[in-house]
Design a protein around this motif. Sequence first.
Motif, PDB file in Angstrom:
ATOM      1  N   ALA A  52      35.116  34.849  29.478  1.00 43.85           N
ATOM      2  CA  ALA A  52      36.073  35.653  29.217  1.00 43.85           C
ATOM      3  C   ALA A  52      36.311  36.082  27.520  1.00 43.85           C
ATOM      4  O   ALA A  52      36.264  37.244  27.445  1.00 43.85           O
ATOM      5  CB  ALA A  52      37.571  34.927  29.664  1.00 43.85           C
ATOM      6  N   VAL A  55      33.640  38.682  27.215  1.00 42.02           N
ATOM      7  CA  VAL A  55      34.237  40.109  27.601  1.00 42.02           C
ATOM      8  C   VAL A  55      35.057  40.713  26.473  1.00 42.02           C
ATOM      9  O   VAL A  55      34.853  41.730  26.249  1.00 42.02           O
ATOM     10  CB  VAL A  55      34.881  39.763  29.082  1.00 42.02           C
ATOM     11  CG1 VAL A  55      35.586  41.052  29.231  1.00 42.02           C
ATOM     12  CG2 VAL A  55      33.980  39.401  29.993  1.00 42.02           C
ATOM     13  N   MET A  56      35.945  39.588  25.781  1.00 46.73           N
ATOM     14  CA  MET A  56      37.129  40.125  25.098  1.00 46.73           C
ATOM     15  C   MET A  56      36.242  40.767  23.752  1.00 46.73           C
ATOM     16  O   MET A  56      36.528  42.018  23.286  1.00 46.73           O
ATOM     17  CB  MET A  56      37.958  39.138  24.483  1.00 46.73           C
ATOM     18  CG  MET A  56      39.051  39.002  25.720  1.00 46.73           C
ATOM     19  SD  MET A  56      39.593  40.409  26.591  1.00 46.73           S
ATOM     20  CE  MET A  56      40.582  40.908  25.391  1.00 46.73           C
ATOM     21  N   GLN A 299      24.997  44.880  35.603  1.00 48.27           N
ATOM     22  CA  GLN A 299      25.187  44.513  36.969  1.00 48.27           C
ATOM     23  C   GLN A 299      24.025  44.405  37.726  1.00 48.27           C
ATOM     24  O   GLN A 299      23.759  45.165  38.588  1.00 48.27           O
ATOM     25  CB  GLN A 299      26.460  45.491  37.727  1.00 48.27           C
ATOM     26  CG  GLN A 299      27.762  45.486  37.037  1.00 48.27           C
ATOM     27  CD  GLN A 299      28.451  46.716  37.518  1.00 48.27           C
ATOM     28  OE1 GLN A 299      27.955  47.339  38.421  1.00 48.27           O
ATOM     29  NE2 GLN A 299      29.633  46.950  36.771  1.00 48.27           N
TER      30      GLN A 299
ATOM     31  N   ALA B  59      39.126  50.407  29.018  1.00 48.92           N
ATOM     32  CA  ALA B  59      39.332  49.456  27.932  1.00 48.92           C
ATOM     33  C   ALA B  59      40.501  48.938  27.598  1.00 48.92           C
ATOM     34  O   ALA B  59      40.418  47.557  27.301  1.00 48.92           O
ATOM     35  CB  ALA B  59      38.398  49.916  26.694  1.00 48.92           C
ATOM     36  N   ILE B  62      41.656  45.797  29.512  1.00 49.17           N
ATOM     37  CA  ILE B  62      41.060  44.715  29.288  1.00 49.17           C
ATOM     38  C   ILE B  62      41.848  43.739  28.628  1.00 49.17           C
ATOM     39  O   ILE B  62      41.725  43.689  27.388  1.00 49.17           O
ATOM     40  CB  ILE B  62      39.768  44.698  28.915  1.00 49.17           C
ATOM     41  CG1 ILE B  62      38.851  45.837  29.688  1.00 49.17           C
ATOM     42  CG2 ILE B  62      38.986  43.363  29.014  1.00 49.17           C
ATOM     43  CD1 ILE B  62      37.360  45.833  29.361  1.00 49.17           C
ATOM     44  N   LYS B  63      42.585  42.649  29.034  1.00 47.50           N
ATOM     45  CA  LYS B  63      43.456  41.948  28.259  1.00 47.50           C
ATOM     46  C   LYS B  63      43.210  40.557  28.194  1.00 47.50           C
ATOM     47  O   LYS B  63      43.314  39.767  27.118  1.00 47.50           O
ATOM     48  CB  LYS B  63      45.020  41.921  28.903  1.00 47.50           C
ATOM     49  CG  LYS B  63      45.527  43.373  29.304  1.00 47.50           C
ATOM     50  CD  LYS B  63      46.358  43.870  27.970  1.00 47.50           C
ATOM     51  CE  LYS B  63      46.651  45.288  28.079  1.00 47.50           C
ATOM     52  NZ  LYS B  63      47.674  45.749  29.167  1.00 47.50           N
ATOM     53  N   THR B  64      42.411  40.028  29.183  1.00 51.11           N
ATOM     54  CA  THR B  64      42.152  38.585  29.107  1.00 51.11           C
ATOM     55  C   THR B  64      40.667  38.460  29.292  1.00 51.11           C
ATOM     56  O   THR B  64      40.112  37.261  28.960  1.00 51.11           O
ATOM     57  CB  THR B  64      42.639  37.982  30.042  1.00 51.11           C
ATOM     58  OG1 THR B  64      42.215  38.351  31.456  1.00 51.11           O
ATOM     59  CG2 THR B  64      44.118  38.179  30.146  1.00 51.11           C
ATOM     60  N   GLY B  65      39.767  39.305  29.734  1.00 52.43           N
ATOM     61  CA  GLY B  65      38.445  39.335  29.823  1.00 52.43           C
ATOM     62  C   GLY B  65      38.332  38.599  31.093  1.00 52.43           C
ATOM     63  O   GLY B  65      36.757  38.204  31.405  1.00 52.43           O
ATOM     64  N   GLU B  66      38.965  38.644  32.023  1.00 54.61           N
ATOM     65  CA  GLU B  66      38.614  38.056  33.613  1.00 54.61           C
ATOM     66  C   GLU B  66      37.906  39.312  34.153  1.00 54.61           C
ATOM     67  O   GLU B  66      38.254  40.297  33.933  1.00 54.61           O
ATOM     68  CB  GLU B  66      39.903  37.864  34.205  1.00 54.61           C
ATOM     69  CG  GLU B  66      39.722  37.497  35.840  1.00 54.61           C
ATOM     70  CD  GLU B  66      41.068  37.277  36.404  1.00 54.61           C
ATOM     71  OE1 GLU B  66      42.173  37.852  35.959  1.00 54.61           O
ATOM     72  OE2 GLU B  66      40.951  36.443  37.558  1.00 54.61           O
ATOM     73  N   VAL B  67      36.953  38.823  34.914  1.00 50.71           N
ATOM     74  CA  VAL B  67      36.055  39.693  35.562  1.00 50.71           C
ATOM     75  C   VAL B  67      36.051  39.174  36.943  1.00 50.71           C
ATOM     76  O   VAL B  67      35.946  38.156  37.449  1.00 50.71           O
ATOM     77  CB  VAL B  67      34.399  39.541  35.321  1.00 50.71           C
ATOM     78  CG1 VAL B  67      33.460  40.312  36.231  1.00 50.71           C
ATOM     79  CG2 VAL B  67      34.352  40.041  33.610  1.00 50.71           C
ATOM     80  N   GLU B  69      34.542  39.973  40.808  1.00 48.01           N
ATOM     81  CA  GLU B  69      33.233  40.744  41.534  1.00 48.01           C
ATOM     82  C   GLU B  69      33.774  41.589  42.673  1.00 48.01           C
ATOM     83  O   GLU B  69      34.619  40.729  43.405  1.00 48.01           O
ATOM     84  CB  GLU B  69      32.252  39.578  41.852  1.00 48.01           C
ATOM     85  CG  GLU B  69      31.657  39.131  40.439  1.00 48.01           C
ATOM     86  CD  GLU B  69      30.444  39.793  40.124  1.00 48.01           C
ATOM     87  OE1 GLU B  69      30.167  40.866  40.674  1.00 48.01           O
ATOM     88  OE2 GLU B  69      29.973  39.386  39.016  1.00 48.01           O
ATOM     89  N   ILE B 314      32.455  45.672  39.417  1.00 46.99           N
ATOM     90  CA  ILE B 314      33.499  44.447  39.098  1.00 46.99           C
ATOM     91  C   ILE B 314      35.050  45.139  38.645  1.00 46.99           C
ATOM     92  O   ILE B 314      34.975  46.662  38.354  1.00 46.99           O
ATOM     93  CB  ILE B 314      32.672  43.774  37.880  1.00 46.99           C
ATOM     94  CG1 ILE B 314      32.668  44.709  36.921  1.00 46.99           C
ATOM     95  CG2 ILE B 314      31.791  42.922  38.410  1.00 46.99           C
ATOM     96  CD1 ILE B 314      32.091  44.022  35.413  1.00 46.99           C
ATOM     97  N   VAL B 316      37.726  44.337  35.889  1.00 46.09           N
ATOM     98  CA  VAL B 316      37.862  43.676  34.308  1.00 46.09           C
ATOM     99  C   VAL B 316      39.441  43.685  33.898  1.00 46.09           C
ATOM    100  O   VAL B 316      39.953  45.074  34.104  1.00 46.09           O
ATOM    101  CB  VAL B 316      36.728  43.905  33.404  1.00 46.09           C
ATOM    102  CG1 VAL B 316      37.007  43.184  32.353  1.00 46.09           C
ATOM    103  CG2 VAL B 316      35.541  43.936  33.980  1.00 46.09           C
TER     104      VAL B 316
END
Lengths: 317, 317, 317, 317
Positions: A52, A55-56, A299, B59, B62-67, B69, B314, B316
């Motif tokens: 994560a 990603v950030m 991906q 963009a 995108i707050k936490t970087g959680e992905v 699938e 994905i 995100v």
Amino acid sequence: MKTVAAALGGSLLFATAALAQAPTWSPPDPSQRCPSKWGPNDERGSMNRQTAAAVMNAAKLIKTGEVIELGHVLGDKMPFFGTRRFDVHIKRTFMNQPSNRRGSNEEIVISEIGQVGTQFDGFAHQTHRNSHYNCFKTEEIAGRGLFTKLGIQNAGAFITRGVLIDVAGFKGVEMLGDNYEVTVDDLEGALKKQNMTLKAGDAVIVHTGWGKIYGKENARYVKSCPGLGVKAAQWIIEKNPILLGADNWPVEVAPNPDPQLSLPVHQLALVVNGVHLLENMKLDELVQKQAYEFAFMMQPLKIQGGTGSTVSPIAVR
Amino acid sequence: MKTVAAALGGSLLFATAALAQAPTWSPPDPSQRCPSKWGPNDERGSMNRQTAAAVMNAAKLIKTGEVIELGHVLGDKMPFFGTRRFDVHIKRTFMNQPSNRRGSNEEIVISEIGQVGTQFDGFAHQTHRNSHYNCFKTEEIAGRGLFTKLGIQNAGAFITRGVLIDVAGFKGVEMLGDNYEVTVDDLEGALKKQNMTLKAGDAVIVHTGWGKIYGKENARYVKSCPGLGVKAAQWIIEKNPILLGADNWPVEVAPNPDPQLSLPVHQLALVVNGVHLLENMKLDELVQKQAYEFAFMMQPLKIQGGTGSTVSPIAVR
Amino acid sequence: MKTVAAALGGSLLFATAALAQAPTWSPPDPSQRCPSKWGPNDERGSMNRQTAAAVMNAAKLIKTGEVIELGHVLGDKMPFFGTRRFDVHIKRTFMNQPSNRRGSNEEIVISEIGQVGTQFDGFAHQTHRNSHYNCFKTEEIAGRGLFTKLGIQNAGAFITRGVLIDVAGFKGVEMLGDNYEVTVDDLEGALKKQNMTLKAGDAVIVHTGWGKIYGKENARYVKSCPGLGVKAAQWIIEKNPILLGADNWPVEVAPNPDPQLSLPVHQLALVVNGVHLLENMKLDELVQKQAYEFAFMMQPLKIQGGTGSTVSPIAVR
Amino acid sequence: MKTVAAALGGSLLFATAALAQAPTWSPPDPSQRCPSKWGPNDERGSMNRQTAAAVMNAAKLIKTGEVIELGHVLGDKMPFFGTRRFDVHIKRTFMNQPSNRRGSNEEIVISEIGQVGTQFDGFAHQTHRNSHYNCFKTEEIAGRGLFTKLGIQNAGAFITRGVLIDVAGFKGVEMLGDNYEVTVDDLEGALKKQNMTLKAGDAVIVHTGWGKIYGKENARYVKSCPGLGVKAAQWIIEKNPILLGADNWPVEVAPNPDPQLSLPVHQLALVVNGVHLLENMKLDELVQKQAYEFAFMMQPLKIQGGTGSTVSPIAVR
């Protein structure tokens, strides 16, 4: 010993020449590299660095919303290594019967789809003798049709910082020589010129300029290429990247200057260290825009048990 | 006129039954929908909505970087529609001769790779009679092997706001009925419950719950499914989405309640409006996490002249 | 020893169970069967029995000009062993431009074409460990894509006396049991009833009746079958046939009554003796017409380096 | 009428040039050639001439048991017309577990297998507009994947008198010119020199010498070739042959001297008269041995719904 060595793996060709000197590198004995730092059952290698936080860090680099495509089109002008192909056959249009006269078209694709175009290599792809990354053995994981371990479906999506190391630019050329070995000095010099340092989790992308002849001089493109030498690859790997990429077909210099070695960086990265490779990248736009740092996104297809995947990665900033 | 209509296109099946009443929908005459709002030569349709602004809006989410699938693994448990397949054959290991004993593995993949697994439909895929999106004609663009216009390589990468409309959740079920038609009321009700509104450029994803049986009851999965009705699809399309997606095989309800129509939403979206479709999505995690708004990212393969691409999209956040 | 055994060949699976008794048969050590009686470089095995004399003997049997087809149609109702397939995709019609409006159609076929339908096995197909007929080694002859020795293109056309041994008829049944082992007594009894003896160069064809469920109960067809036991196969082989054929998928009984053996007759015939096998024959008409002796004719495809070929053999009399 | 004609069939290319003079030949209107002399439902055309009498006549010609192979090996040196291919991929050896260590090899073949190598054309292969032999229509018989009528599985085995017409020999050359049209005079002259006449049911094989460059100068081989002109083909067809064969890729001269015609003999034989064609024959041995009359034997694969089959025909005498 020779008989045992000879018998291992699939089809072996015997080296009969007496060797006057030792090769400049040899893969470590499996016991020295296994189990992986990520554990004896790990199948994901450097993808473990896709967190994560990565990603950030990548999202922070998105300033304008510009997207730069880093993948080539999959078509008939692609260079192919060896006997690979990418064949597309449109089937007959199927016209459905109801009143809205809906016609449907599709095509069948026949290809080593993990190993054509802009391609992402997984850990089932390469071995030292019969030993893969984390000491999985080919004969134990190669099932009927697909690999039961180390399949590319384990990779998942990449969103991380991407770093372009413009070695060709650093050397003041559009394209490095047909067989030029990129050295540690080249990497350090280019990064210094770009005023950058590598960080753990980076997608490290080397610009050799070789991509200039992709689709234009295909025979030359696959015959040899400039690329990372063993030492340079080792230097990057020590900085814990998530992958090594380049605009040539093997990332590394080919053939290797040491004739006793066949694509050693493939082994160093994929087998010894569990670091992914990304080949045949399209870097012209990235280089022309001097985009050295960006959000790298990719991906891979989730081909169960596959050795790799063609991909359409992007740089975003 | 009927004879001419019958002769057009590939293999046509003649409708001979006398029709007592008119179908509930019919595709407009091509002259009414062409040229596209994006111009007479446009091949990209709704991808024109993929702008730098769309990237920035995504963009921001995108707050936490959680992905998460959203794509299924490509393998032997996939449901296939019709005669399609996804075959993988590992070739013999090739053991290279030099001293580092590098073994190389790869596989050949044979598949309608634009139409299997989690799949993204392009505009070469569907027609009304012989007419595609923006009135390109099949006989003029179907070359030997691939399409010369409207190929999926034109799509490029998606980075935009994704919106999940959880219709099954709104109806209080895990899975809508085998042939349930999602209505405008369902969409409005679900969005209201989620306290959201659609915006131009959204990737609009509908949760029917049908994905629950993907890979588990494949015969049932492909036989019919709940999904968007024509009116509901029209309602979303009027809000200028970049694509319509769902966790079923055609996005729309199938078969359509009107027996005189064969997958009309395919025509409405792909042919009439140039809006992409994304099928067989894996939405269980997204739903379980109640992730209704997220950065949606997808990278179709750049198959030159292809009708579609399997993908690994994905979410995100 | 275990390590050496483990290393040999391609993918090896280790037998770990402690064996209480020895298997009822084991392939001889390669040194005992090589070189072949036809010389150390021979690749053709029993095809060496296809002589001008064999042709004349067969021609003498042609009395009325009746042709009986012994091959199944290659299509979607075929039973497949394992993951094999036979896929046919018609391409789009190509309409040529000149005034005679010539339309051209073709299809792409994707198949293990040496191992589907009525199939003729060659010597690249099977090994004992890594050793083929005449002690060619897999790793030495398996090139990229095809075999450099023992390819099916070496076979050539068959024209020889064909003998049908109607074992099912001799036992008074339409079809032998799902796992019935044909014995020497069965063969001798059937031949005696038919008032015939085997001669060198014969194409020896055994009727089990199993072909009755071909295309009708495919799962059962491939699950097991009646067929030659090791002793019966040995008995025929001692009479110098040009091939062994049957109306089941492996010619021999499967699984073998001895659980420690996997298709031993394949090894006995193809590897040890260089005798060809012909599987999945269509024998109903031959049996119904009581055609026990006939001119047998077969033309394998000349697939360079192939392991086998699907065929359309005939009986003529 | 022209508009309707243009719309018919699959992908049509429009002829826009103003034509100064009429073409030298045009296919008859379908109504003039249908139904076939063998009845309105006949799918077999000239195969109807394969009778028990034809077998006996052929058998009578077998004097010494000599077999001459007339088919080329299927491999990588084959010339391919257009985008066709013949790809072979050996799969990994599968080593079975029981004690007899049986290794199994097979390969997957991907090819337009009806249209490569020595190839036998069926009636699904060619049309005049959308009309096949016996007026079957493409759109009515082209199903998903295969043809529902006129499939090559209808052909069956050939055993009939074969006649070699050595036109090159008659003209005193090893190989006729790159674009030489064989005339009626050539055929009559050669037959007279050989002291032979054609009979109904013959497999009529023309030697042009073009086979000399097969596998040696492939680009030239497929670019053009000497072969039958329309009149010469018509002359043979009037003698009721079972097939026309030659050692070139289309049997006829290509391109046709009349630029307004595309392979008219294909239409004349396959569409208008239901006479099979056999292309890419290997005639060097036959010619060298002056074997002008022989038992011709051929076994097309029974590919259900196929347009043709690669074959391994032989001459026996």
